[in-house]
Scaffold this motif. Sequence first.
Motif, PDB file in Angstrom:
ATOM      1  N   HIS A 165     -10.856   8.509   8.281  1.00  0.00           N
ATOM      2  CA  HIS A 165     -10.347   7.481   7.332  1.00  0.00           C
ATOM      3  C   HIS A 165     -10.414   7.955   5.929  1.00  0.00           C
ATOM      4  O   HIS A 165      -9.942   7.247   5.111  1.00  0.00           O
ATOM      5  N   LEU A 166     -10.904   9.362   5.722  1.00  0.00           N
ATOM      6  CA  LEU A 166     -11.077   9.529   4.338  1.00  0.00           C
ATOM      7  C   LEU A 166     -10.755  10.921   4.222  1.00  0.00           C
ATOM      8  O   LEU A 166     -11.357  11.716   5.054  1.00  0.00           O
ATOM      9  N   SER A 167      -9.876  11.314   3.002  1.00  0.00           N
ATOM     10  CA  SER A 167      -9.670  12.642   2.818  1.00  0.00           C
ATOM     11  C   SER A 167      -9.614  12.639   1.411  1.00  0.00           C
ATOM     12  O   SER A 167      -9.663  11.968   0.772  1.00  0.00           O
ATOM     13  N   VAL A 168      -9.601  14.191   0.939  1.00  0.00           N
ATOM     14  CA  VAL A 168      -9.445  14.379  -0.434  1.00  0.00           C
ATOM     15  C   VAL A 168      -8.248  15.255  -0.812  1.00  0.00           C
ATOM     16  O   VAL A 168      -7.818  15.914  -0.012  1.00  0.00           O
ATOM     17  N   GLU A 169      -7.916  14.954  -1.883  1.00  0.00           N
ATOM     18  CA  GLU A 169      -6.538  15.745  -2.525  1.00  0.00           C
ATOM     19  C   GLU A 169      -6.925  16.316  -3.707  1.00  0.00           C
ATOM     20  O   GLU A 169      -7.196  15.556  -4.644  1.00  0.00           O
ATOM     21  N   ARG A 170      -6.509  17.630  -3.956  1.00  0.00           N
ATOM     22  CA  ARG A 170      -6.627  18.384  -5.420  1.00  0.00           C
ATOM     23  C   ARG A 170      -5.811  17.555  -6.278  1.00  0.00           C
ATOM     24  O   ARG A 170      -4.616  17.346  -5.749  1.00  0.00           O
ATOM     25  N   ALA A 171      -6.191  17.404  -7.475  1.00  0.00           N
ATOM     26  CA  ALA A 171      -5.590  16.867  -8.344  1.00  0.00           C
ATOM     27  C   ALA A 171      -5.817  17.529  -9.864  1.00  0.00           C
ATOM     28  O   ALA A 171      -6.332  16.908 -10.743  1.00  0.00           O
ATOM     29  N   PRO A 172      -5.590  18.925  -9.889  1.00  0.00           N
ATOM     30  CA  PRO A 172      -5.970  19.721 -11.192  1.00  0.00           C
ATOM     31  C   PRO A 172      -5.561  18.863 -12.643  1.00  0.00           C
ATOM     32  O   PRO A 172      -4.252  18.170 -12.446  1.00  0.00           O
ATOM     33  N   GLY A 173      -6.278  19.372 -13.544  1.00  0.00           N
ATOM     34  CA  GLY A 173      -5.791  19.103 -14.942  1.00  0.00           C
ATOM     35  C   GLY A 173      -6.820  18.779 -15.630  1.00  0.00           C
ATOM     36  O   GLY A 173      -7.249  19.393 -16.624  1.00  0.00           O
ATOM     37  N   HIS A 174      -7.757  17.605 -15.498  1.00  0.00           N
ATOM     38  CA  HIS A 174      -8.811  17.192 -16.069  1.00  0.00           C
ATOM     39  C   HIS A 174      -9.946  18.397 -15.915  1.00  0.00           C
ATOM     40  O   HIS A 174     -10.586  19.044 -16.965  1.00  0.00           O
ATOM     41  N   VAL A 175     -10.075  19.090 -14.820  1.00  0.00           N
ATOM     42  CA  VAL A 175     -10.749  20.104 -14.583  1.00  0.00           C
ATOM     43  C   VAL A 175      -9.923  20.777 -13.543  1.00  0.00           C
ATOM     44  O   VAL A 175      -9.160  20.097 -12.719  1.00  0.00           O
ATOM     45  N   PRO A 176     -10.077  22.290 -13.278  1.00  0.00           N
ATOM     46  CA  PRO A 176      -9.086  22.788 -12.356  1.00  0.00           C
ATOM     47  C   PRO A 176      -9.300  22.178 -10.933  1.00  0.00           C
ATOM     48  O   PRO A 176      -8.161  22.597 -10.320  1.00  0.00           O
ATOM     49  N   ASN A 177     -10.664  21.819 -10.236  1.00  0.00           N
ATOM     50  CA  ASN A 177     -10.597  21.690  -9.032  1.00  0.00           C
ATOM     51  C   ASN A 177     -11.103  20.148  -8.829  1.00  0.00           C
ATOM     52  O   ASN A 177     -11.764  19.682  -7.737  1.00  0.00           O
ATOM     53  N   LEU A 178     -10.524  19.100  -9.765  1.00  0.00           N
ATOM     54  CA  LEU A 178     -10.713  17.714  -9.592  1.00  0.00           C
ATOM     55  C   LEU A 178      -9.937  17.424  -8.075  1.00  0.00           C
ATOM     56  O   LEU A 178      -8.780  17.907  -7.880  1.00  0.00           O
ATOM     57  N   HIS A 179     -10.841  16.500  -7.436  1.00  0.00           N
ATOM     58  CA  HIS A 179      -9.854  15.949  -6.304  1.00  0.00           C
ATOM     59  C   HIS A 179      -9.933  14.348  -6.495  1.00  0.00           C
ATOM     60  O   HIS A 179     -11.072  13.997  -6.668  1.00  0.00           O
ATOM     61  N   VAL A 180      -8.934  13.718  -5.733  1.00  0.00           N
ATOM     62  CA  VAL A 180      -9.242  12.340  -5.840  1.00  0.00           C
ATOM     63  C   VAL A 180      -9.536  12.197  -4.258  1.00  0.00           C
ATOM     64  O   VAL A 180      -9.308  12.957  -3.523  1.00  0.00           O
ATOM     65  N   VAL A 193      -8.458   7.012   0.861  1.00  0.00           N
ATOM     66  CA  VAL A 193      -9.171   6.112   2.073  1.00  0.00           C
ATOM     67  C   VAL A 193      -8.170   5.277   3.200  1.00  0.00           C
ATOM     68  O   VAL A 193      -7.037   4.722   2.356  1.00  0.00           O
ATOM     69  N   ASP A 194      -7.835   5.763   4.249  1.00  0.00           N
ATOM     70  CA  ASP A 194      -6.892   5.088   4.980  1.00  0.00           C
ATOM     71  C   ASP A 194      -7.472   4.644   6.005  1.00  0.00           C
ATOM     72  O   ASP A 194      -7.731   5.105   7.040  1.00  0.00           O
ATOM     73  N   GLY A 195      -7.659   3.269   6.216  1.00  0.00           N
ATOM     74  CA  GLY A 195      -8.096   2.461   7.333  1.00  0.00           C
ATOM     75  C   GLY A 195      -7.148   1.844   8.322  1.00  0.00           C
ATOM     76  O   GLY A 195      -7.422   1.046   9.137  1.00  0.00           O
ATOM     77  N   GLY A 196      -5.860   2.255   8.295  1.00  0.00           N
ATOM     78  CA  GLY A 196      -4.695   1.778   8.877  1.00  0.00           C
ATOM     79  C   GLY A 196      -3.759   0.795   8.423  1.00  0.00           C
ATOM     80  O   GLY A 196      -2.899   0.548   8.982  1.00  0.00           O
ATOM     81  N   ALA A 197      -4.225  -0.022   7.589  1.00  0.00           N
ATOM     82  CA  ALA A 197      -3.585  -1.155   7.060  1.00  0.00           C
ATOM     83  C   ALA A 197      -2.871  -0.878   5.744  1.00  0.00           C
ATOM     84  O   ALA A 197      -1.940  -1.023   5.459  1.00  0.00           O
TER      85      ALA A 197
END
Length: 283
Positions: A183-198, A201-205
């Motif tokens: 139910h939980l994953s991370v996705e890189r979202a660089p910019g603030h720092v090069p390796n920030l990730h958000v 959460v996907d519980g199905g709903a």
Amino acid sequence: MIRFSAGDVAVTVLDGGAVRLDGGAMFGVVPKPLWERHRAPDDRNRIRLGMNVLLVEDGRRRWLVDTGAGTKEDAKFRDIYGLEPKTAQELLAPAGLVPEDIDVVVNSHLHFDHAGGNTARDARGDVVSAFPNARFVVQRGELEFARWDNERIRASYLADNFDPIDRDGRFDLVEGDVALGPHLSVERAPGHVPNLHVVVVDGGARKVCFLADLVPTATHVPYPWIMGYDLEPLETLASKKRLLPRAVREGWILVFEHDADLPVGVLEEKGGRLSARPFEPEA
């Protein structure tokens, strides 16, 4: 505390305390007459920000996303940043939990106001994990970057927030977009720092996204409203343009880590412009 169900998981947004940062730095190239309409500065030009963290419970594990600033720093440091921090015990008490209940801590990145609560001082004054049973997750590149002795970044990365965790072998380092569980994953979202990730959460709903410093407050939703603290602002812009349209299309619930007034929201698009409104959990 804001608690709601996201399908098969329970989600709780906890108040990790407050921090005050320079308003100009928080809004980069946005002129002060514009940003101060939304965030009134104090006499030191600082604006009051929250340090919201995310608790996810899936019936098997309890995940904590970011940990606030913690309470290790001295009075001078607290005054500079206007810190009103919380211990791990204080952070979790509203949810009826203690630090030993946390199985995994996910750090979006390792700046002091996001990872300072990873560790605490014990009775002897030694710095130890504040969550004694937890594994810690961060991007491999972020841990390496945090140790770079560079004048531009060293004030934000304090070794006591991550070195004790690493010495104990408790980091699980990831690279790129990774599923951490069903139910939980991370996705890189660089910019603030090069390796920030958000964190998503996907519980199905319905999906919940912890945006960290990609979009620190609801005021930062418009694409050009980017922090002066960001090391690569054009990368921030690209990350926002990749993630926020998905959030609109799929109706994501968004957690704004530094917004004390609107910690949880959903996006609306009108006339090509994005804005956030408060999320109202079902009774």
